[in-house]
Design an enzyme around this catalytic site. Structure first.
Site, PDB file in Angstrom:
ATOM      1  CG  ASP A  11      -1.864   1.142   1.300  1.00 48.93           C
ATOM      2  OD1 ASP A  11      -2.013   1.822   0.274  1.00 48.93           O
ATOM      3  OD2 ASP A  11      -2.434   1.370   2.380  1.00 48.93           O
TER       4      ASP A  11
ATOM      5  CG  ASP B 283      -5.144   4.446  -0.158  1.00 49.96           C
ATOM      6  OD1 ASP B 283      -4.648   3.304   0.036  1.00 49.96           O
ATOM      7  OD2 ASP B 283      -5.694   4.768  -1.231  1.00 49.96           O
TER       8      ASP B 283
ATOM      9  CD  GLU C 236      -1.478   1.192  -3.828  1.00 55.69           C
ATOM     10  OE1 GLU C 236      -0.866   2.055  -3.162  1.00 55.69           O
ATOM     11  OE2 GLU C 236      -2.660   0.868  -3.596  1.00 55.69           O
TER      12      GLU C 236
ATOM     13  CB  THR D  81      -9.416  -0.289  -3.743  1.00 57.30           C
ATOM     14  OG1 THR D  81     -10.653  -0.084  -3.053  1.00 57.30           O
ATOM     15  CG2 THR D  81      -9.041   0.940  -4.546  1.00 57.30           C
TER      16      THR D  81
ATOM     17  CD  GLU E 213     -13.186  -5.666  -0.987  1.00 55.09           C
ATOM     18  OE1 GLU E 213     -14.326  -5.481  -1.421  1.00 55.09           O
ATOM     19  OE2 GLU E 213     -12.263  -4.810  -1.072  1.00 55.09           O
TER      20      GLU E 213
ATOM     21  CG  HIS F 260      36.042 -19.963  20.690  1.00 52.15           C
ATOM     22  ND1 HIS F 260      36.421 -19.145  19.642  1.00 52.15           N
ATOM     23  CD2 HIS F 260      37.179 -20.176  21.401  1.00 52.15           C
ATOM     24  CE1 HIS F 260      37.716 -18.900  19.715  1.00 52.15           C
ATOM     25  NE2 HIS F 260      38.195 -19.504  20.775  1.00 52.15           N
ATOM     26  CG  ASN F 261      37.428 -16.231  22.116  1.00 49.64           C
ATOM     27  OD1 ASN F 261      37.848 -16.826  23.116  1.00 49.64           O
ATOM     28  ND2 ASN F 261      38.221 -15.911  21.114  1.00 49.64           N
TER      29      ASN F 261
ATOM     30  CD  GLU G 235      37.276 -19.300  25.541  1.00 50.45           C
ATOM     31  OE1 GLU G 235      38.488 -19.532  25.694  1.00 50.45           O
ATOM     32  OE2 GLU G 235      36.707 -19.338  24.432  1.00 50.45           O
TER      33      GLU G 235
ATOM     34  CG  ASP H 180      39.925 -15.405  26.739  1.00 50.71           C
ATOM     35  OD1 ASP H 180      39.768 -16.523  27.235  1.00 50.71           O
ATOM     36  OD2 ASP H 180      40.319 -15.218  25.575  1.00 50.71           O
TER      37      ASP H 180
ATOM     38  CG  HIS I 194      40.745 -12.641  21.544  1.00 53.66           C
ATOM     39  ND1 HIS I 194      40.816 -12.814  20.193  1.00 53.66           N
ATOM     40  CD2 HIS I 194      41.257 -13.772  22.089  1.00 53.66           C
ATOM     41  CE1 HIS I 194      41.344 -13.999  19.919  1.00 53.66           C
ATOM     42  NE2 HIS I 194      41.625 -14.593  21.054  1.00 53.66           N
TER      43      HIS I 194
ATOM     44  CD  GLU J 103      41.563 -20.309  28.108  1.00 48.22           C
ATOM     45  OE1 GLU J 103      42.771 -20.006  28.198  1.00 48.22           O
ATOM     46  OE2 GLU J 103      41.171 -21.473  27.941  1.00 48.22           O
TER      47      GLU J 103
ATOM     48  CE  LYS K 173      46.623 -23.472  33.104  1.00 44.93           C
ATOM     49  NZ  LYS K 173      45.765 -22.776  32.146  1.00 44.93           N
TER      50      LYS K 173
ATOM     51  CE1 TYR L 149      20.976 -23.413 -12.132  1.00 46.16           C
ATOM     52  CE2 TYR L 149      19.656 -21.914 -13.471  1.00 46.16           C
ATOM     53  CZ  TYR L 149      20.687 -22.830 -13.348  1.00 46.16           C
ATOM     54  OH  TYR L 149      21.426 -23.162 -14.463  1.00 46.16           O
TER      55      TYR L 149
END
Length: 785
Positions: free
Chosen positions: A147, A151, A158, A189, A194, A305-306, A335, A337, A350, A384, A435, A729
């Site tokens: 539209d 309106d 349209e 319209t 509709e 990770h990170n 993780e 760090d 990091h 870490e 650790k 494609y």
């Protein structure tokens, strides 16, 4: 187009004020803060924005894009601007998937409240919408886009433009016929209802009508017995078909008289096929349905990770948003760090890169808040640790104080375990992986001796003993044993990674602070030398991390040993340091060897994350998936590169029938219409990996028909995942991605099924789907396609 959802939309003072529009400040960074005029459209489902009231407006977002709304103080960016803008006037709109958050600042607290409350009301409404309401909302979105003069009605030019946007190639004469048939008011319209009739005429499903008539005696309805036959013969529902038929009629038949007579109309049949019950993904696999009482090492664990990075590994932004997103998508191992920060506060980033920094205590507070919003099962903090002795003590303090009861700081019962606890036993617990100065046995022994010592002190009240106990921690940090014992423990302490001297300034002290070491219980990290060394020297609560290259080599050289290793100990695999763009590896080959924590850069969408999300879609998305029995047996003879004889092999026949409302890759290109094809990919052990595709259908993304059968033979179905990809494609270059859906083989339902497509980002492309027929046969059969 407000009429589509009128009467069902929640009406509130907030929503009405949002529809009048508000001038707010859009904030992208500390330097980018611009005034924009935001207004909720009349449909109550889309928000547009302009540079000023009355200016040229464009769509900003749909309510269905929004996951939640957060208060200003929860936004890192708005917090950093707190001196400039009061936090009470700010709020954040959080979107599904990886789309960046939208930070806004209103002119008053009252205006911010209007938008926060109004948006959340509409988001809750969208979340609770049924299938019909979701379709109406999708149509409303399209109507808003078609539209052009806004309106509330659409003329034929349209509509022609909209058909192109919706991927429909149609003769203008036929389109005009449908337009006239739907224009019951003869106003030249189309308005609300509709437009729905026009859409229904466009989307008539001939292939579903044929299927319905194959089982219906009169072509008008399916009787209870006819529907039971369909469920038993085609959908392979077996003995439960009779009870299921009654349930499904009650759930999907739109007419009350049909429900009373236990019959299913064509509309009810289509609603069933398009629902969760008619989905390719088995509803039985959606909730937590696996046995959660096995030891932790028997599960695949959703791992990041990170986690702090929301971009690349060199210059990317570090943000607590990384943790929020990971935890909300079901990650159970994140993780952290940690490096020495200014003012004595450790920071997360990091190391040795230009990535930004965040305070460790903010990360911990975020984890405490979001850890168990998606899943109750345990979260593992993979630390870490690159900090000095002093800041390690701060780390231990923050973990203890902020996490409180959530933090697991000793064994569950205070006794020495013989195997890792289960996810069930560790519900709502956060484990520290890192650790450790000594063994769990020595830790528990020390606790016991300290308790005995306390009892003696209480009984005898001897000053000498009091003094001795006060000095004991300094003279014997590791355990009240002989000097020989202490030296032995220091030798056993894990070595730093090459090139990362962790604490060069603290040579006189042990590498690790005892208070932080004590918080590591069931997940102590140790270096890996060989599988024989691990068997001889390590315990079940110790675990090693492997780079992707090291893990790949071990699978090739000693695949069965790796499988056996993972039956008694946890393993973590992490991406190569060369992946500076935060790209991912395929997790499949590491899962084939039974590796539990295969860590991914979850901020990066693509094939590898599709596979990852596909596996963890099952079992309630709780972040834990039970490994197949042959990957849990300590005597397993399974070798991922050379699998055993195909005693459980299966043949899969997939008839790719049709597609529905496929989106464009580039929604801005009005002139082009997709030429879709479907590719089916199998991931699993190497001999099972395969891909096949249909031919392409020219210029039809709206209701393409393929009717082609693909055949796959799989030796180890328990490890297989299927990925259905729709491509546009392109004979000149690579085919463009349209949508995909990935699921485990073991969660696949047979029969006539819809596959509801997801975007590159993993968000729903509703109502885009493909319609297929699935048949699984035992053994390796020769089948003509």
């Amino acid at each position: 187009m407000a009429s589509l959802l009128q009467g069902r939309l929640p009406v509130s003072e907030d929503v009405l004020l949002m529809q009048k529009g508000t001038l707010m400040r859009k904030v992208r960074s500390k330097s980018w803060k611009k005034l924009r005029y935001f207004r909720l459209q009349e449909d109550g489902m889309t928000v547009w924005h302009a540079r000023q009231p009355g200016g040229r407006a464009k769509a900003s977002f749909s309510i269905s894009d929004v996951e939640t709304v957060r208060k200003g103080h929860e936004s890192e960016l708005l917090r950093s601007l707190a001196e400039e803008f009061p936090l009470e006037q700010g709020f954040t709109i959080v979107f599904h998937g990886r789309r960046a958050n939208l930070d806004l600042v209103a002119n008053s607290v009252e205006e911010a409240q209007i938008w926060m409350q109004g948006l959340q009301l509409l988001v809750d409404f969208v979340t609770s919408m049924d299938q019909r309401e979701r379709l109406d909302q999708w149509l409303s979105d399209w109507f808003q886009r078609g539209d052009k003069n806004q309106d509330g009605r659409m003329c034929f030019p349209e509509v022609q433009r909209l058909l192109h946007l919706m991927n429909v190639e149609m003769e203008p004469e036929y389109a005009f016929q449908l337009f006239q048939a739907a224009d019951t008011s003869q106003s030249d319209t189309l308005e609300g209802e509709e437009f729905i009739e026009f859409y229904k005429a466009l989307t008539k499903r001939v292939e579903v009508h044929e299927l319905f008539e194959n089982f219906s005696a009169d072509g008008q309805k399916l009787t209870l017995l006819e529907f039971v036959d369909f469920l038993r013969e085609e959908q392979k529902e077996g003995d439960r078909a009779s009870d299921l038929a009654l349930e499904l009629i009650d759930r999907y038949e739109p007419s009350d008289s049909g429900k009373l007579r236990h019959v299913l109309s064509m509309d009810g049949f289509l609603s069933y096929l398009y629902s969760k019950d008619g989905d390719i993904f088995s509803p039985a696999c959606l909730p937590v349905h696996q046995d959660m009482t096995h030891p932790l090492n028997h599960y695949y664990i959703n791992s990041s990770h990170n986690t702090y990075l929301v971009g690349d590994q060199i210059c990317g932004q570090s943000s607590v948003e990384g943790y929020i997103r990971a935890l909300k998508r079901g990650c159970r191992c994140v993780e952290v760090d940690i490096w020495d920060g200014p003012s004595g506060e450790p920071v997360v980033y990091h190391g040795h890169t230009l990535t930004s920094r965040i305070l460790f205590k903010e990360v911990v507070a975020t984890i405490a808040q979001y850890a168990f919003q998606t899943s109750d099962y345990p979260v593992i903090l993979s630390l870490e640790n690159h900090c000095s002795w002093e800041q390690q003590e701060i780390i231990a303090h923050h973990l203890t104080e902020i996490l409180g009861e959530q933090l697991l700081s000793t064994t569950l019962d205070g006794l020495l375990p013989t195997q890792l606890p289960s996810p069930e036993e560790l519900r709502k617990k956060i484990l520290v992986k890192g650790k450790k100065l000594q063994t769990l046995e020595e830790d528990l022994e020390k606790e016991e001796e300290e308790e005995e010592l306390e009892t003696e002190l209480e009984g005898e009240q001897e000053v000498e003993l009091e003094l001795e106990s006060q000095f004991e921690p300094e003279t014997q940090e590791l355990s009240p044993r002989s000097k020989d014992k202490k030296e032995k423990i220091l030798v056993q302490a894990p070595l730093p990674r090459p090139g990362f001297p962790l604490f060069p300034k603290q040579k006189s002290k042990p590498m690790l602070c005892p208070s932080l070491s004590a918080l590591v219980v069931y997940t102590k990290t140790v270096p890996f030398y060989s599988f024989a060394h691990s068997r001889e020297h390590y315990r079940f609560y110790e675990l090693s991390s492997f780079s992707e290259t090291k893990a790949k080599n071990l699978i090739k050289e000693a695949g069965n040993e790796f499988v056996q290793h993972n039956t008694w100990q946890l393993s973590r695999v992490y991406p190569s340091g060369l992946r500076t763009d935060s790209s991912n590896y395929s997790p499949q080959e590491f899962w084939n060897a039974g590796c539990q924590m295969v860590a991914m850069n979850v901020q990066t969408a693509g094939l590898e994350m599709d596979i990852y999300d596909g596996l963890f879609r099952q079992n309630g998305g709780c972040g834990y998936v039970l490994k197949p029995d042959f990957l849990r047996d300590t005597q397993s003879s399974f070798h991922p590169e050379r699998p055993i004889s195909p005693f459980k092999a299966q043949t899969l026949l997939i008839q790719v029938i049709s597609g529905q409302q496929l989106p464009k890759e580039d929604k801005t290109k009005e002139g082009s219409i997709v030429d879709p094809l479907v590719r089916v990919e199998i991931f699993g052990i190497r001999p099972d990996a395969a891909r096949q595709e249909t031919s392409h259908v020219e210029n039809n993304g709206f209701n393409p028909y393929w009717g082609q059968t693909l055949c796959f033979r799989v030796l180890v179905p328990e490890l297989a995942l299927l990925r259905f990809v729709v491509m546009d494609y392109n004979w000149k270059s690579r085919n463009d991605f349209v949508g995909q859906y990935t699921l485990p083989w073991t969660c696949m339902q047979q029969g006539y099924r819809h596959i509801h497509l997801l975007s590159k980002d993993g968000t729903s492309l509703h109502p885009a789907s493909i319609f297929v027929h699935i048949c699984i046969q035992e053994g390796l059969k020769e089948v003509e396609s």
